[in-house]
Design an enzyme around this catalytic site. Structure first.
Site, PDB file in Angstrom:
ATOM      1  N   THR A  75      20.092  20.000 -10.610  1.00 37.96           N
ATOM      2  CA  THR A  75      19.259  20.912  -9.819  1.00 37.96           C
ATOM      3  C   THR A  75      19.923  21.248  -8.478  1.00 37.96           C
ATOM      4  OG1 THR A  75      17.364  19.735 -10.764  1.00 37.96           O
ATOM      5  CG2 THR A  75      16.898  21.264  -8.988  1.00 37.96           C
ATOM      6  N   SER A 121      20.523  13.690  -1.074  1.00 42.15           N
ATOM      7  CA  SER A 121      19.198  14.034  -0.577  1.00 42.15           C
ATOM      8  C   SER A 121      18.290  12.821  -0.404  1.00 42.15           C
ATOM      9  CB  SER A 121      18.575  15.064  -1.512  1.00 42.15           C
ATOM     10  OG  SER A 121      17.433  15.607  -0.930  1.00 42.15           O
ATOM     11  N   HIS A 122      17.168  12.793  -1.139  1.00 44.18           N
ATOM     12  CA  HIS A 122      16.168  11.740  -0.946  1.00 44.18           C
ATOM     13  C   HIS A 122      16.508  10.476  -1.743  1.00 44.18           C
ATOM     14  CE1 HIS A 122      15.358  14.059  -4.471  1.00 44.18           C
ATOM     15  NE2 HIS A 122      14.696  13.033  -4.964  1.00 44.18           N
ATOM     16  N   ASP A 128      13.822  14.339   4.837  1.00 44.83           N
ATOM     17  CA  ASP A 128      14.512  13.493   3.851  1.00 44.83           C
ATOM     18  C   ASP A 128      15.962  13.201   4.246  1.00 44.83           C
ATOM     19  OD1 ASP A 128      15.535  16.018   3.385  1.00 44.83           O
ATOM     20  OD2 ASP A 128      15.752  15.694   1.229  1.00 44.83           O
ATOM     21  N   ASP A 164      18.881  14.465   3.690  1.00 48.65           N
ATOM     22  CA  ASP A 164      19.769  15.532   4.179  1.00 48.65           C
ATOM     23  C   ASP A 164      19.038  16.583   5.005  1.00 48.65           C
ATOM     24  OD1 ASP A 164      18.416  16.356   1.875  1.00 48.65           O
ATOM     25  OD2 ASP A 164      19.943  17.830   1.370  1.00 48.65           O
ATOM     26  N   ASP A 179      16.434  18.637   4.445  1.00 49.05           N
ATOM     27  CA  ASP A 179      15.902  19.912   3.953  1.00 49.05           C
ATOM     28  C   ASP A 179      14.440  19.825   3.518  1.00 49.05           C
ATOM     29  OD1 ASP A 179      16.479  18.470   1.687  1.00 49.05           O
ATOM     30  OD2 ASP A 179      17.717  20.019   0.735  1.00 49.05           O
ATOM     31  N   ARG A 180      13.917  18.609   3.337  1.00 47.66           N
ATOM     32  CA  ARG A 180      12.509  18.488   2.936  1.00 47.66           C
ATOM     33  C   ARG A 180      11.623  18.221   4.144  1.00 47.66           C
ATOM     34  NH1 ARG A 180      11.879  15.502  -2.866  1.00 47.66           N
ATOM     35  NH2 ARG A 180      13.664  16.516  -3.857  1.00 47.66           N
ATOM     36  N   THR A 234      12.810  25.674 -10.770  1.00 50.87           N
ATOM     37  CA  THR A 234      12.982  24.641  -9.750  1.00 50.87           C
ATOM     38  C   THR A 234      14.413  24.634  -9.216  1.00 50.87           C
ATOM     39  OG1 THR A 234      11.263  23.279 -10.708  1.00 50.87           O
ATOM     40  CG2 THR A 234      12.946  22.136  -9.429  1.00 50.87           C
ATOM     41  N   GLU A 293       8.777  25.004  -2.512  1.00 57.37           N
ATOM     42  CA  GLU A 293       8.614  24.212  -3.725  1.00 57.37           C
ATOM     43  C   GLU A 293       7.595  23.111  -3.464  1.00 57.37           C
ATOM     44  OE1 GLU A 293      12.342  23.857  -6.279  1.00 57.37           O
ATOM     45  OE2 GLU A 293      13.085  23.330  -4.298  1.00 57.37           O
ATOM     46  N   GLU A 294       6.982  22.641  -4.553  1.00 56.54           N
ATOM     47  CA  GLU A 294       5.995  21.571  -4.423  1.00 56.54           C
ATOM     48  C   GLU A 294       6.632  20.262  -3.966  1.00 56.54           C
ATOM     49  OE1 GLU A 294       6.638  18.940  -6.627  1.00 56.54           O
ATOM     50  OE2 GLU A 294       8.234  20.220  -7.417  1.00 56.54           O
ATOM     51  N   SER A 295       7.961  20.166  -4.085  1.00 57.39           N
ATOM     52  CA  SER A 295       8.669  18.925  -3.790  1.00 57.39           C
ATOM     53  C   SER A 295       9.013  18.812  -2.303  1.00 57.39           C
ATOM     54  CB  SER A 295       9.935  18.863  -4.629  1.00 57.39           C
ATOM     55  OG  SER A 295      10.718  20.038  -4.422  1.00 57.39           O
ATOM     56  N   LYS A 309      16.265  25.065   1.893  1.00 58.41           N
ATOM     57  CA  LYS A 309      14.997  24.663   2.475  1.00 58.41           C
ATOM     58  C   LYS A 309      15.304  23.926   3.768  1.00 58.41           C
ATOM     59  CE  LYS A 309      14.537  20.703  -0.743  1.00 58.41           C
ATOM     60  NZ  LYS A 309      15.521  20.939  -1.802  1.00 58.41           N
ATOM     61  N   ARG A 354       8.621  14.651 -14.928  1.00 58.28           N
ATOM     62  CA  ARG A 354       7.669  15.067 -13.893  1.00 58.28           C
ATOM     63  C   ARG A 354       6.528  15.811 -14.579  1.00 58.28           C
ATOM     64  NH1 ARG A 354      10.746  13.694  -9.717  1.00 58.28           N
ATOM     65  NH2 ARG A 354      12.788  14.603  -9.337  1.00 58.28           N
TER      66      ARG A 354
HETATM   67  C1  VG1 Z   1      14.046  17.914  -7.169  1.00 56.99           C
HETATM   68  C2  VG1 Z   1      12.844  18.768  -6.866  1.00 56.99           C
HETATM   69  C3  VG1 Z   1      13.272  20.214  -6.648  1.00 56.99           C
HETATM   70  C4  VG1 Z   1      14.327  20.264  -5.533  1.00 56.99           C
HETATM   71  C5  VG1 Z   1      15.476  19.339  -5.869  1.00 56.99           C
HETATM   72  C6  VG1 Z   1      16.502  19.253  -4.772  1.00 56.99           C
HETATM   73  O1  VG1 Z   1      14.662  18.357  -8.358  1.00 56.99           O
HETATM   74  O2  VG1 Z   1      11.899  18.688  -7.886  1.00 56.99           O
HETATM   75  O3  VG1 Z   1      12.150  20.987  -6.329  1.00 56.99           O
HETATM   76  O4  VG1 Z   1      14.812  21.573  -5.378  1.00 56.99           O
HETATM   77  O5  VG1 Z   1      14.981  18.010  -6.111  1.00 56.99           O
HETATM   78  O6  VG1 Z   1      15.925  18.825  -3.577  1.00 56.99           O
HETATM   79  P1  VG1 Z   1      14.403  17.671  -9.792  1.00 56.99           P
HETATM   80  O7  VG1 Z   1      15.309  18.410 -10.740  1.00 56.99           O
HETATM   81  O8  VG1 Z   1      14.739  16.222  -9.642  1.00 56.99           O
HETATM   82  O9  VG1 Z   1      12.958  17.859 -10.087  1.00 56.99           O
HETATM   83  V1  VG1 Z   1      16.780  17.761  -2.586  1.00 56.99           V
HETATM   84  O10 VG1 Z   1      15.944  17.643  -1.129  1.00 56.99           O
HETATM   85  O11 VG1 Z   1      16.894  16.442  -3.587  1.00 56.99           O
HETATM   86  O12 VG1 Z   1      18.239  18.492  -2.365  1.00 56.99           O
HETATM   87 CO    CO Z   2      17.043  17.053   0.374  1.00 61.67          CO
END
Ligand code: VG1
Ligand code: CO
Length: 544
Positions: free
Chosen positions: A18, A113-114, A278, A280, A282-283, A345, A364-366, A377, A497
C-alpha cells in the site's frame, strides 16, 4: 568519485504494498537487499541525470545506515543534487513539500510508518515522484519487475557523509545539501492557517493542548510549531524525542497505542484539545476533552468547515475518500454540491485527482487526512486545521462534532483488525467471500437487506488506469456497509481488516457507543467471513 558495479542476485519479495516496500530490518540487512531495490527504482525511472533527489526518513533503526548506502548509489547513478534532512530525518509530509518546493525529480522516504522499529522490527522505503506523491502503481509494478531480474547495482567509493551539519558540499559533479527538516514545513503551515489567531487562543488559555509525538518524527516539528511559534507550554508536547525504536511502542495514533494521551483526554482535567501522530508524521488522531473524533468524521467536519481556514476560504474543488472510509464526507459534498471521489486504499490514488485540481481535501479512515498543499497525508496539518477551527468557531471539539451530526446525521463506524493471520487462512477467507458475493444481493438479514456485493475496482478518472481487487464490499439497502480487505503494509502473515458502518439520522440516537450500535453488523460480518471460526480467535487485535 569512482563508480563501482557490484554484481548481485535478485530477491523475489520486493513487491511494494500500500505504501512502499516494508519488511523486517533483518530482511533489509541481507547483502544487496536495499541496494537492489534502490537500483531497481533508478533503473525504472528515466531522465534524472543531473537532477535533484530528496532523501530522509522517520529516524527508525537502520535509517542512518540506509541513507549512507542510498547516497552512494544515487551518486553512482548520476543525480546532480541530494537534499537530505539533517540527521537523516524528514517526516513524510515534509519530504513531499521539499520535493515540490525545490522542484526535485523525486525523493526516497525511509519509513515503515506506524509499524514498530528496532533491530527485530520493521523498516521501509518508498519512492515519491516529482509531484511529491507516492509513486503510482504503474511505477511500483515496474520497480518490482526490475527487482526480479536485477544482476548488479552501482555504487561509489565516497566516504560517509556528515548528516548532522546543515549546509552544502560538492563531490565532483554531485552537490549534497543537508537542510533543517522543519523550517520549510513550518513556513508552509504558516501560509495555510491563521497563526495569529492560534497564538492568541493559546496565550489567552482558550485552547489548552496536548500532543503525543509517540517518540517518532513529529517531535521536532511539534516543538517548533506548537511551542516555539504558537506559544504552547513545553509540557504540551509529550514523547517529543524521536527514538530509533519509538521507546519499544507502536507509533500508531489511536486510542489503544497513544494510551498516555487517551488517559489524559478522558480525565477530569483534560485539555481542550489532544492529538497524536504516527512514526513518519502523516497520520493524525484528533480528540477533545472526553471525546474521540473518528478519522472519517474528522474528514467530513474539515470539509464542511474548510471555508473558515485561510487557505481554503474560497471553498473546495472537490473531496475524495478511500473506499473503506465512511460515507460522512459524501453527505457534506452532496450538500455543498461539490464532487466526491471514492478511491482504493493508499494515498497514491489521490495524486492524480489533486494534480488535476479535481479535489482539495481527501482522507482515509486510517487516521489520514490531507489537502492539495502536499501529496501525502499530513498529521500536523490536520491538527493545526482542527486548532484553527476551534479558534474560529469558539466551540469545543465535542460541540463541533455534535453540531455536525445534527446537521448531517452520524455515520457510526468501526474497524476491526485481525493481525498476523496465517497467510493461507487469510487467502481462504478472501476466496470464500468472493464465492459468496454473487449469492448475497437480495438476501435479507434481520433489518439489513443486501443491495450489492462486489469487489471494488477503480478506474482512475485522470489517466484511465484500472486497479482491481481493492476490497470486498457488501452494501445494504439502508446505506450500511461491511468491507473486507487484506492489509498491504504488514510484515508478518496477513492482516484482515473489517470495516463496518451504519447511518443514523435520528439525533436522539447519536450518542451511542459505536460497537454497540454496530453489534448486529459485526455479527453479520463474522457470519460472512468466518474469521473467528477459521482462526479460533475470540476477537480482533485492534478496534478503531
Ligand atoms: C494502511 C491503511 C491505509 C494507509 C496505509 C499507509 O494500509 O489502511 O489507509 O494509506 O496504511 O499509511 P493497509 O494496506 O495496511 O490497510 V502509513 O501512515 O502506514 O504510511
Ligand atoms: Co504513516
Amino acid at each position: 568519485m569512482q563508480i563501482e558495479t557490484i554484481p548481485s542476485e535478485p530477491y523475489n519479495d520486493q513487491n511494494p504494498g500500500t505504501s512502499g516496500l516494508r519488511k523486517k530490518v533483518k530482511v533489509f540487512q541481507q547483502p544487496g537487499y536495499l541496494e537492489n531495490f534502490v537500483q531497481s527504482i533508478f533503473d525504472s525511472l528515466e531522465d534524472f541525470n543531473g537532477k535533484t533527489l530528496v532523501l530522509g526518513g522517520d529516524g527508525r533503526y537502520f535509517n542512518r545506515i540506509a541513507i549512507q548506502i542510498i547516497i552512494k548509489i544515487a551518486a553512482a547513478n548520476d543525480f546532480g543534487e541530494l537534499i537530505i534532512g539533517q540527521g537523516g530525518l524528514l517526516s513524510t509530509p515534509a519530504a513531499s513539500n521539499i520535493i515540490r518546493k525545490y522542484n526535485a525529480f523525486g525523493g526516497l522516504i525511509l519509513s515503515a510508518s506506524h509499524n514498530p522499529g528496532g533491530p527485530d522490527e520493521d523498516f521501509g522505503i518508498k519512492y515519491n515522484a516529482g509531484n511529491g506523491g507516492p509513486a503510482p502503481e504503474k511505477d511500483t509494478n515496474a520497480f518490482y519487475l526490475r527487482s526480479q531480474s536485477i544482476d548488479h547495482y552501482k555504487t561509489t567509493n565516497i566516504p560517509d557523509i556528515d548528516l548532522d551539519t546543515v549546509g552544502s558540499q560538492q563531490i565532483d559533479t554531485l552537490k549534497i545539501t543537508i537542510i533543517d527538516p522543519v523550517t520549510d514545513y513550518a513556513e508552509l503551515m504558516q501560509s495555510i492557517f491563521d497563526f495569529n489567531l492560534l497564538k492568541e487562543s493559546i496565550s489567552s488559555g482558550y485552547i489548552t493542548l496536548l500532543f503525543d509525538a509517540m517518540s517518532a518524527i513529529t517531535g521536532p516539528y511539534a516543538k517548533r510549531i506548537l511551542i516555539d511559534i504558537l506559544g504552547a507550554t513545553p509540557e504540551s508536547v509529550i514523547n517529543a524525542e524521536p527514538l530509533e525504536d519509538f521507546g519499544g511502542r507502536h507509533p500508531d495514533p489511536n486510542l489503544a497505542h497513544a494510551h498516555e494521551l487517551a488517559e489524559r483526554m478522558f480525565s477530569a482535567d483534560a485539555p481542550t484539545f489532544g492529538a497524536a501522530s504516527d512514526g513518519d508524521g502523516d497520520r493524525n488522531m484528533i480528540t477533545g476533552s472526553n471525546i474521540f473524533v473518528t478519522p472519517s468524521d474528522s474528514l467530513a467536519i474539515m470539509a464542511a468547515n474548510a471555508r473558515l481556514i485561510p487557505a481554503y476560504s474560497k471553498g473546495l474543488s472537490g473531496v475524495a475518500r478511500s473506499m473503506p472510509t465512511s460515507q460522512a464526507v459524501d453527505r457534506v459534498a452532496a450538500k455543498y454540491n461539490i464532487p466526491c471521489y471514492e478511491t482504493p486504499t493508499g494515498w497514491k490514488f489521490f495524486g492524480n485527482l489533486l494534480d488535476a485540481g479535481k479535489i482539495t481535501l481527501c482522507g482515509e479512515e486510517s487516521f489520514g487526512t490531507g489537502s492539495d498543499h502536499v501529496r501525502e497525508k499530513d498529521g500536523l496539518w490536520a491538527i493545526l486545521f482542527w486548532l484553527n477551527l476551534i479558534a474560529v468557531k469558539r466551540q469545543s471539539v465535542a460541540d463541533i462534532v455534535h453540531e455536525h451530526w445534527e446537521k448531517f446525521g452520524r455515520d457510526i463506524y468501526c474497524r476491526h483488525d485481525y493481525e498476523a493471520v496465517e497467510t493461507p487462512i487469510a487467502n481462504d477467507i478472501v476466496d470464500h467471500l468472493r464465492d459468496l458475493l454473487p449469492t448475497l444481493p437480495g438476501q435479507v438479514f434481520g433489518e439489513y437487506s443486501v443491495k450489492y456485493a462486489d469487489e471494488f475496482s477503480y478506474e482512475d478518472p485522470i489517466d484511465g488506469s484500472i486497479s482491481k481487487n481493492q476490497g470486498i464490499r457488501i452494501g445494504f439497502e439502508n446505506g450500511s456497509r461491511i468491507v473486507f480487505r487484506l492489509s498491504g503494509t504488514g510484515t508478518v502473515g496477513a492482516t484482515l481488516r473489517i470495516y463496518i458502518e451504519r447511518f443514523e439520522a435520528d439525533a436522539t440516537r447519536h450518542n451511542q457507543d459505536a460497537e454497540e450500535a454496530l453489534g448486529s453488523l459485526i455479527i453479520l460480518a463474522e457470519q460472512f467471513c468466518e474469521i473467528k471460526k477459521r482462526t479460533g480467535r475470540t476477537g480482533p487485535n485492534v478496534k478503531t
